[in-house]
Design an enzyme around this catalytic site. Structure first.
Site, short mmCIF file in Angstrom:
data_model
loop_
_atom_site.label_atom_id
_atom_site.label_comp_id
_atom_site.label_asym_id
_atom_site.label_seq_id
_atom_site.Cartn_x
_atom_site.Cartn_y
_atom_site.Cartn_z
N GLU A 19 4.98 -3.79 12.32
CA GLU A 19 3.92 -2.64 11.99
C GLU A 19 2.83 -3.27 11.34
O GLU A 19 2.77 -3.67 10.02
CB GLU A 19 4.66 -1.91 11.10
N ASN A 51 0.79 -1.06 0.01
CA ASN A 51 -0.10 0.06 0.00
C ASN A 51 0.81 1.21 -0.08
O ASN A 51 0.31 2.25 -0.48
CB ASN A 51 -1.18 -0.12 1.06
N CYS A 59 -2.97 1.61 6.73
CA CYS A 59 -2.85 1.11 8.18
C CYS A 59 -3.55 1.95 9.15
O CYS A 59 -4.22 1.75 10.04
CB CYS A 59 -1.73 0.58 8.86
N GLU A 89 8.88 3.23 14.45
CA GLU A 89 9.45 3.68 13.12
C GLU A 89 9.50 5.04 13.22
O GLU A 89 8.45 5.76 13.65
CB GLU A 89 9.14 2.90 12.12
N1 LIG Z 1 1.22 -0.69 10.81
C1 LIG Z 1 1.62 -0.44 9.60
O1 LIG Z 1 2.64 0.65 9.71
C2 LIG Z 1 1.42 -0.86 8.43
C3 LIG Z 1 1.70 -0.03 7.25
C4 LIG Z 1 1.20 -0.63 5.89
C5 LIG Z 1 0.10 -1.71 5.90
N2 LIG Z 1 -0.10 -2.11 7.13
C6 LIG Z 1 -0.86 -3.43 7.25
O2 LIG Z 1 -0.59 -4.31 6.17
C7 LIG Z 1 -1.94 -4.95 5.58
C8 LIG Z 1 -1.96 -4.69 3.84
O3 LIG Z 1 -0.66 -4.89 3.39
P1 LIG Z 1 -0.38 -6.27 2.75
O4 LIG Z 1 -1.85 -6.83 2.14
O5 LIG Z 1 0.45 -6.35 1.79
O6 LIG Z 1 -0.16 -7.44 3.88
P2 LIG Z 1 0.27 -8.87 3.99
O7 LIG Z 1 0.80 -9.14 5.45
O8 LIG Z 1 -0.46 -9.74 3.19
O9 LIG Z 1 1.68 -8.72 2.94
C9 LIG Z 1 2.86 -7.92 3.57
C10 LIG Z 1 4.14 -8.44 3.16
O10 LIG Z 1 4.38 -9.51 3.49
C11 LIG Z 1 4.58 -10.65 2.71
N3 LIG Z 1 4.07 -11.96 2.93
C12 LIG Z 1 2.79 -12.36 2.90
N4 LIG Z 1 2.80 -13.75 3.64
C13 LIG Z 1 3.90 -13.96 4.09
C14 LIG Z 1 4.73 -15.19 4.72
N5 LIG Z 1 3.94 -16.08 5.09
N6 LIG Z 1 5.94 -14.93 5.06
C15 LIG Z 1 6.66 -13.69 4.60
N7 LIG Z 1 6.03 -12.72 4.24
C16 LIG Z 1 4.77 -12.80 3.68
C17 LIG Z 1 3.97 -10.01 1.53
O11 LIG Z 1 4.67 -10.77 0.16
C18 LIG Z 1 4.24 -8.61 1.64
O12 LIG Z 1 5.59 -8.22 1.18
C19 LIG Z 1 -3.18 -4.24 6.39
O13 LIG Z 1 -3.46 -5.11 7.38
C20 LIG Z 1 -2.36 -2.77 6.79
O14 LIG Z 1 -2.97 -2.61 7.91
C21 LIG Z 1 0.27 -1.73 8.31
O1 LIG Z 2 -0.44 2.00 5.83
C1 LIG Z 2 0.10 2.71 6.58
C2 LIG Z 2 1.44 3.56 6.30
O2 LIG Z 2 2.34 3.51 7.71
C3 LIG Z 2 1.11 4.77 5.55
S1 LIG Z 2 1.52 6.32 6.48
O3 LIG Z 2 2.78 6.06 7.00
O4 LIG Z 2 0.47 6.72 7.31
O5 LIG Z 2 1.53 7.22 5.29
#
Ligand SMILES: NC(=O)c1ccc[n+]([C@@H]2O[C@H](COP(=O)([O-])OP(=O)(O)OC[C@H]3O[C@@H](n4cnc5c(N)ncnc54)[C@H](O)[C@@H]3O)[C@@H](O)[C@H]2O)c1
Ligand SMILES: O=C[C@H](O)CS(=O)(=O)O
Length: 498
Positions: free
Chosen positions: A270, A172, A304, A478
């Site tokens: 995160e 994202n 997120c 972070e």
């Molecule tokens: N807290 C934060 O800063 C933050 C920021 C951005 C997104 N997010 C969260 O991420 C989610 C959306 O992103 P997404 O769909 O890419 O998440 P995801 O967990 O499906 O994937 C994230 C990463 O993990 C990898 N991955 C998937 N399965 C794995 C495994 N079994 N072992 C190792 N790596 C694996 C994916 O290829 C990708 O690179 C949402 O829940 C969002 O809230 C959190």
């Molecule tokens: O998806 C969550 C990321 O941390 C986005 S942001 O850092 O709020 O721009």
């Protein structure tokens, strides 16, 4: 074997993106390991706005991840031995190159992820800001002397780079989620193996091109695209890896947490969110509407820290819903590269189906669709930005992270009522509320169970503040000076015989 027609179409899509870049060399179809561009392009990266295949990238696996870890291990001693100023200067150069190439980086980002170009430029800018910030922090990894309890001894606590770090990032924010990990790691003297999301690897590869140009030595930064589970397992279990930074879903975070326990690795997580957004009856309603728009619909709700559930106090409920819906109805949906578009496509059809599930469940419970509520006439993964009213507090949309352009507005009576609802979640990443009563601001900010709180603001992300969550939204922080802590170890030294 790719049929010739599809291959030609892919070739033309890649060349058309490349032809729009000022520096076509930023578009890469290889992984970056030990300073070499390796792998065979085979996995398609598609533009979510029109489904065209942009380019193909390698589908690497465990053996390649192991080679990358070994390259990072070889590069670590020399990188850690550089002075803080030398590392700082290289990071500063990387920052300068990112800014100089911001339009190209934003176009690559929008092409692979879908967000409007204006948002992509904003993401590249904050991504660069993390690099700039940690170029400065590199020179402030201070230790301390400790008042001794023995006249013949002197006590020190020094901070040293933790070593080889793994990084796994989501689709994202394909630029800033990478620099938010890589820049503090390099600043501390660590080396990195990064696995970006398969949906959006091109931004990471472009950042590696610029890191190489900035003078980051071979093996210090390595990028491996491909089969996530085996690559992740190597990063979590290889004995040379001492820290794994993960940004993504809570479910995957838990898998990595279990895997990292094998070697007792330090983790930065995160994870998912479910942010409440509360409008009290003493709020500036117009400001609250503006805040709700940016918090809910940034990146089409695929953020997120998005407001996931909105709460409006009884007295101002109707006014807030009416003003919010009016603004949402005016949003322009389309290809993120088109002027004036504020809502691009969602990342895929699975994301659309989740939004539709949440809407159907809320409506079944009595909610009303005030605006939007269905797929856009543009087709594909375009969805109308939506506002629901009269949503039940126990609706699915209030329990799960929607990750789409859906704003459910729930009614509440008083402070105690809404704080109880806000905190009734296993997640605790961000929370937001609007009030102009100073006593209420302190009480509510302190009562909310989240790592970050926005008061009278729907946009809280900045490189200078600690970003992270509590409960099942993650571990660690972070950004900010705290962002260095993940990448250093404290060593206590007693010097006796004085
Ligand atoms: N807290 C934060 O800063 C933050 C920021 C951005 C997104 N997010 C969260 O991420 C989610 C959306 O992103 P997404 O769909 O890419 O998440 P995801 O967990 O499906 O994937 C994230 C990463 O993990 C990898 N991955 C998937 N399965 C794995 C495994 N079994 N072992 C190792 N790596 C694996 C994916 O290829 C990708 O690179 C949402 O829940 C969002 O809230 C959190
Ligand atoms: O998806 C969550 C990321 O941390 C986005 S942001 O850092 O709020 O721009």
């Amino acid at each position: 074997m790719t049929p010739p027609v599809a291959a030609r179409a892919a070739q033309s899509a890649a060349s058309s993106l490349q032809s729009r870049l000022k520096d076509p060399s930023l578009l890469r179809d290889r992984c970056y390991i030990d300073g070499a561009w390796v792998g065979t392009p085979e996995f398609a990266v598609n533009n979510p706005a029109n489904g065209t295949e942009l380019i193909r990238i390698p589908q690497l696996g465990a053996d390649d991840a192991t080679s990358a870890v070994e390259a990072a291990q070889r590069a670590f001693p020399a990188w850690a031995k550089l002075t803080a100023k030398q590392r700082s200067n290289i990071l500063r150069k990387w920052f300068d190159l990112i800014i100089a190439n911001r339009e190209d980086l934003a176009l690559i980002l929008t092409s692979e992820q879908g967000k409007p170009l204006a948002e992509a430029l904003g993401e590249v800018d904050i991504g660069a800001a993390y690099v700039e910030f940690f170029a400065e922090e590199a020179r402030r990894v201070y230790g301390e002397t400790i008042p001794t309890q023995r006249p013949d001894a002197r006590l020190l606590a020094i901070r040293q780079p933790i070593g080889v770090c793994g990084a796994i990032t989501p689709w994202n924010f394909p630029n800033s989620m990478i620099t938010r990990k890589v820049s503090p790691a390099l600043a501390a003297g660590c080396t990195v193996v990064l696995k970006p999301a398969n949906e959006t690897p091109l931004s990471a590869l472009a950042l590696a091109v610029l890191a190489e140009k900035a003078g980051v030595p071979k093996g210090v930064l390595n990028i491996v695209t491909g089969d996530a589970p085996p690559i992740g397992k190597v990063l979590c279990e290889h004995p040379a890896v001492r820290f794994v930074g993960f940004t993504g879903s809570t479910n995957v975070g838990k898998i990595l947490y279990r895997q990292a326990s094998v070697g007792v690795k330090k983790l930065g997580l995160e994870l998912g969110g479910n942010a409440p957004f509360v409008v009290f009856d003493d709020a500036d309603i117009d400001a609250a509407v503006e805040g709700a728009i940016v918090s809910k619909y940034r990146n089409m709700g695929q953020t997120c820290v998005c407001a996931n559930r909105l709460y409006a106090q009884d007295k101002i409920y109707d006014q807030f819903v009416e003003k919010l819906s009016k603004k949402v109805a005016e949003m322009k949906i389309g290809d993120g590269t088109e002027a004036g578009v504020t809502q691009g496509p969602l990342i895929n059809m699975k994301a659309i189906e989740k939004v539709e599930r949440h809407i159907a469940d809320a409506v079944k419970g009595g909610a009303k669709v005030v605006t939007g509520g269905k797929r856009s006439a543009l087709g594909r993964s375009f969805f109308e930005p939506t506002v629901l009213s009269d949503v039940r507090p126990d609706a699915l949309v209030a329990q799960e992270e929607t990750f789409g352009p859906l704003a459910p507005v729930i009614r509440f009576k008083d402070e105690a009522d809404v704080i109880a609802m806000c905190n009734a979640s296993p997640f605790g990443l961000a929370s937001y509320f609007y009030s102009r009563d100073i006593g209420r601001v302190w009480r509510v900010a302190e009562a909310l169970e989240s790592g970050m709180v926005g008061v009278n603001s729907g946009l809280i992300t900045t490189e200078v503040a600690p970003f992270g969550g509590v409960k099942e939204s993650g571990l660690g922080r972070e950004g900010s000076r705290h962002g260095m802590d993940e990448y250093v170890e404290i060593k206590y030294v007693m010097m006796a015989g004085v």
